[in-house]
Design an enzyme around this catalytic site. Structure first.
Site, PDB file in Angstrom:
ATOM      1  N   SER A  52       1.789 -51.917  44.953  1.00 42.52           N
ATOM      2  CA  SER A  52       1.742 -52.578  46.266  1.00 42.52           C
ATOM      3  C   SER A  52       2.946 -53.489  46.463  1.00 42.52           C
ATOM      4  CB  SER A  52       0.438 -53.373  46.410  1.00 42.52           C
ATOM      5  OG  SER A  52       0.380 -54.370  45.412  1.00 42.52           O
ATOM      6  N   HIS A  53       3.584 -53.924  45.365  1.00 38.94           N
ATOM      7  CA  HIS A  53       4.770 -54.772  45.491  1.00 38.94           C
ATOM      8  C   HIS A  53       6.036 -54.037  45.049  1.00 38.94           C
ATOM      9  CE1 HIS A  53       1.689 -57.791  45.979  1.00 38.94           C
ATOM     10  NE2 HIS A  53       2.610 -58.502  46.577  1.00 38.94           N
ATOM     11  N   HIS A 125       8.557 -64.613  52.122  1.00 41.04           N
ATOM     12  CA  HIS A 125       7.959 -64.336  50.816  1.00 41.04           C
ATOM     13  C   HIS A 125       7.182 -63.030  50.847  1.00 41.04           C
ATOM     14  CE1 HIS A 125       6.190 -65.131  46.968  1.00 41.04           C
ATOM     15  NE2 HIS A 125       6.773 -66.308  46.903  1.00 41.04           N
ATOM     16  N   ASP A 183      -2.331 -63.564  37.937  1.00 38.12           N
ATOM     17  CA  ASP A 183      -1.661 -63.690  39.236  1.00 38.12           C
ATOM     18  C   ASP A 183      -2.518 -62.988  40.276  1.00 38.12           C
ATOM     19  OD1 ASP A 183       0.013 -63.731  41.416  1.00 38.12           O
ATOM     20  OD2 ASP A 183       1.367 -62.183  40.653  1.00 38.12           O
ATOM     21  N   GLU A 193      -5.248 -53.648  51.138  1.00 34.32           N
ATOM     22  CA  GLU A 193      -6.363 -52.829  50.641  1.00 34.32           C
ATOM     23  C   GLU A 193      -7.350 -52.553  51.788  1.00 34.32           C
ATOM     24  OE1 GLU A 193      -8.284 -50.703  47.797  1.00 34.32           O
ATOM     25  OE2 GLU A 193      -6.358 -51.692  47.535  1.00 34.32           O
TER      26      GLU A 193
HETATM   27  P1  NDP Z   1      -6.134 -58.598  41.577  1.00 34.07           P
HETATM   28  O1  NDP Z   1      -7.436 -58.928  42.199  1.00 34.07           O
HETATM   29  O2  NDP Z   1      -5.830 -57.172  41.298  1.00 34.07           O
HETATM   30  O3  NDP Z   1      -6.018 -59.469  40.242  1.00 34.07           O
HETATM   31  C1  NDP Z   1      -4.843 -59.444  39.564  1.00 34.07           C
HETATM   32  C2  NDP Z   1      -4.880 -60.273  38.299  1.00 34.07           C
HETATM   33  O4  NDP Z   1      -6.141 -60.196  37.617  1.00 34.07           O
HETATM   34  C3  NDP Z   1      -3.857 -59.700  37.358  1.00 34.07           C
HETATM   35  O5  NDP Z   1      -3.344 -60.743  36.567  1.00 34.07           O
HETATM   36  C4  NDP Z   1      -4.699 -58.685  36.593  1.00 34.07           C
HETATM   37  O6  NDP Z   1      -4.101 -58.256  35.392  1.00 34.07           O
HETATM   38  C5  NDP Z   1      -5.966 -59.472  36.377  1.00 34.07           C
HETATM   39  N1  NDP Z   1      -7.143 -58.613  36.173  1.00 34.07           N
HETATM   40  C6  NDP Z   1      -7.564 -57.612  36.974  1.00 34.07           C
HETATM   41  N2  NDP Z   1      -8.685 -57.063  36.465  1.00 34.07           N
HETATM   42  C7  NDP Z   1      -8.959 -57.728  35.311  1.00 34.07           C
HETATM   43  C8  NDP Z   1      -9.992 -57.621  34.321  1.00 34.07           C
HETATM   44  N3  NDP Z   1     -10.955 -56.718  34.426  1.00 34.07           N
HETATM   45  N4  NDP Z   1      -9.956 -58.476  33.281  1.00 34.07           N
HETATM   46  C9  NDP Z   1      -8.966 -59.402  33.166  1.00 34.07           C
HETATM   47  N5  NDP Z   1      -7.977 -59.538  34.070  1.00 34.07           N
HETATM   48  C10 NDP Z   1      -7.974 -58.719  35.130  1.00 34.07           C
HETATM   49  O7  NDP Z   1      -4.905 -59.172  42.391  1.00 34.07           O
HETATM   50  P2  NDP Z   1      -4.723 -59.458  43.947  1.00 34.07           P
HETATM   51  O8  NDP Z   1      -4.974 -58.201  44.706  1.00 34.07           O
HETATM   52  O9  NDP Z   1      -5.481 -60.654  44.332  1.00 34.07           O
HETATM   53  O10 NDP Z   1      -3.147 -59.800  43.980  1.00 34.07           O
HETATM   54  C11 NDP Z   1      -2.219 -58.788  43.639  1.00 34.07           C
HETATM   55  C12 NDP Z   1      -0.818 -59.329  43.780  1.00 34.07           C
HETATM   56  O11 NDP Z   1      -0.538 -59.657  45.118  1.00 34.07           O
HETATM   57  C13 NDP Z   1      -0.483 -60.578  42.950  1.00 34.07           C
HETATM   58  O12 NDP Z   1       0.655 -60.270  42.185  1.00 34.07           O
HETATM   59  C14 NDP Z   1      -0.164 -61.648  43.983  1.00 34.07           C
HETATM   60  O13 NDP Z   1       0.886 -62.540  43.613  1.00 34.07           O
HETATM   61  C15 NDP Z   1       0.277 -60.795  45.149  1.00 34.07           C
HETATM   62  N6  NDP Z   1       0.114 -61.506  46.409  1.00 34.07           N
HETATM   63  C16 NDP Z   1       1.226 -62.098  46.958  1.00 34.07           C
HETATM   64  C17 NDP Z   1       1.120 -62.790  48.140  1.00 34.07           C
HETATM   65  C18 NDP Z   1       2.327 -63.492  48.696  1.00 34.07           C
HETATM   66  O14 NDP Z   1       2.168 -64.311  49.589  1.00 34.07           O
HETATM   67  N7  NDP Z   1       3.525 -63.228  48.240  1.00 34.07           N
HETATM   68  C19 NDP Z   1      -0.154 -62.897  48.869  1.00 34.07           C
HETATM   69  C20 NDP Z   1      -1.254 -62.296  48.174  1.00 34.07           C
HETATM   70  C21 NDP Z   1      -1.110 -61.623  46.999  1.00 34.07           C
HETATM   71  P3  NDP Z   1      -3.408 -56.769  35.369  1.00 34.07           P
HETATM   72  O15 NDP Z   1      -2.217 -56.851  36.280  1.00 34.07           O
HETATM   73  O16 NDP Z   1      -3.058 -56.526  33.935  1.00 34.07           O
HETATM   74  O17 NDP Z   1      -4.448 -55.801  35.873  1.00 34.07           O
END
Ligand code: NDP
Length: 343
Positions: A52-53, A125, A183, A193
């Site tokens: 997604s990024h 951002h 994160d 999503e």
């Molecule tokens: P998720 O809900 O997918 O959660 C992501 C984090 O939780 C990751 O660190 C992931 O690790 C961890 N995780 C996921 N499942 C598990 C599990 N079962 N056990 C332990 N850890 C887990 O992320 P979001 O959809 O909320 O966000 C995704 C991205 O979007 C982020 O990088 C965020 O910075 C970005 N974002 C940026 C914004 C901006 O303004 N620039 C705005 C909103 C979001 P892993 O990666 O290893 O799965």
């Protein structure tokens, strides 16, 4: 490269993904200095299977660069606010060049003082926060990073969007292991999503959002024109509010509501501030650094030892795979991007 191109996919090295992104961004008028860190972050996202990024963000970059306030040649310079604090005005360019130019002072001050703050202002951002967190943990420092976005999310108990999707990222440096990093957005689900569910005519789970009358709904369109919800009810709502305050008014920058007004329907990436905090365990720890490390490792061991996974483990596995085998990119996306790069 051990993977072969398939009918629907091609396989690229990390550097090739970065070069492709660089070509699109510079061909569309972004300065090389602005484009380089953004292209690297997109390649890192593809490498770590955070699609997604990754490259698909390039399509939205063109909308962002078309915003009348976006500065394609922004040239941010850090400014020392105090012994512990640094400010850098991104000058209405992307956030990443500002972060990279502010990083040396952030690190140097945290190493000297135990804690240090970097306030980034006026940045568009669009990236994940974990690359920044990892850049700080690489110096043996713990990190906390956050930013607001656009007001798409209703507060717990409310019905109108006020808060952003407001991500929070944290990192802890580890000896002999990649850092502990999480994160995530404070919204229950990513806006993209919900849009994907709408495209695929699928319902969304209860709890992701409400319609414009404030009623719970599983209809993605109703949520996109109503409001998203935070994770964890009042707890996520308060965390999202904290992000608004610490990365907004605290550093003299916009809240998600103000950022939405600033966008004025351009559909650019949100423009606002970002707060970055670094902590030095070597100075703040009461015991020896070795004993503190042992305590942290015992904690990670107790989590992982019962079968739970640490956040970022999936990403780190994907990174190893991509480094060994290359990155699979859908041919359809690659063709669209090549067209943006001028073939
Ligand atoms: P998720 O809900 O997918 O959660 C992501 C984090 O939780 C990751 O660190 C992931 O690790 C961890 N995780 C996921 N499942 C598990 C599990 N079962 N056990 C332990 N850890 C887990 O992320 P979001 O959809 O909320 O966000 C995704 C991205 O979007 C982020 O990088 C965020 O910075 C970005 N974002 C940026 C914004 C901006 O303004 N620039 C705005 C909103 C979001 P892993 O990666 O290893 O799965």
């Amino acid at each position: 490269m051990s993977l072969q191109d398939g009918h629907d996919e091609i396989v690229l090295a990390v550097e090739a993904v970065s070069e492709l992104a660089m070509r699109v961004l510079t061909r569309n008028g972004l300065s090389s200095a602005q484009a380089e860190p953004l292209a690297r972050a997109m390649a890192a996202a593809e490498r770590d299977d955070c699609r997604s990024h990754g490259l698909q963000r390039l399509l939205g970059c063109l909308d962002t660069m078309a915003h009348p306030r976006f500065n394609r040649n922004a040239d941010p310079r850090p400014q020392e606010v105090s012994a512990a604090a640094t400010r850098i005005d991104a000058d209405f360019g992307y956030s990443l060049l500002a972060f990279e130019r502010g990083l040396p002072l952030l690190v140097q001050k945290a190493q000297a003082l135990g804690v240090s703050v970097l306030a980034i202002n006026n940045c568009f951002h669009s990236t994940a926060l974990w690359p920044e967190v990892e850049a700080i943990t690489a110096h043996g420092l713990a990190a906390l990073v956050m930013n607001p976005s656009h007001s798409w999310v209703a507060p717990a108990g409310g019905s109108k969007p006020v808060l952003g999707t407001n991500p929070i990222a944290f990192g802890w440096p580890r000896q002999g292991h990649p850092p502990y990093v999480f994160d995530f957005a404070t919204s229950a689900a990513a806006r993209a999503e919900i849009a994907l569910h709408r495209r695929d005519n699928k319902t969304i789970p209860v709890g992701w959002g409400i319609d414009s009358d404030g009623n719970p709904t599983t209809d993605p369109q109703a949520v996109l024109s109503g409001a998203m919800l935070t994770f964890g009810g009042h707890k996520g709502s308060a965390l999202a509010t904290m992000v608004e305050l610490l990365a907004g008014p605290l550093i003299g920058d916009m809240t998600s509501m103000q950022s939405m007004d600033f966008d004025a329907g351009a559909k650019a990436a949100p423009c606002h501030g970002e707060l970055v905090i670094a902590f030095n365990p070597a100075l703040l720890g009461r015991d020896s650094i070795e004993r503190n490390d042992q305590a942290a490792e015992a904690l990670f061991g107790a989590i992982a030892g019962q079968g739970a996974r640490l956040p970022s483990e999936r990403r780190y596995r994907a990174r190893l795979r991509s480094d060994a085998e290359g990155i699979r990119v859908s041919r359809a996306l690659h063709d669209r991007i090549l067209a943006l790069a001028g073939g």
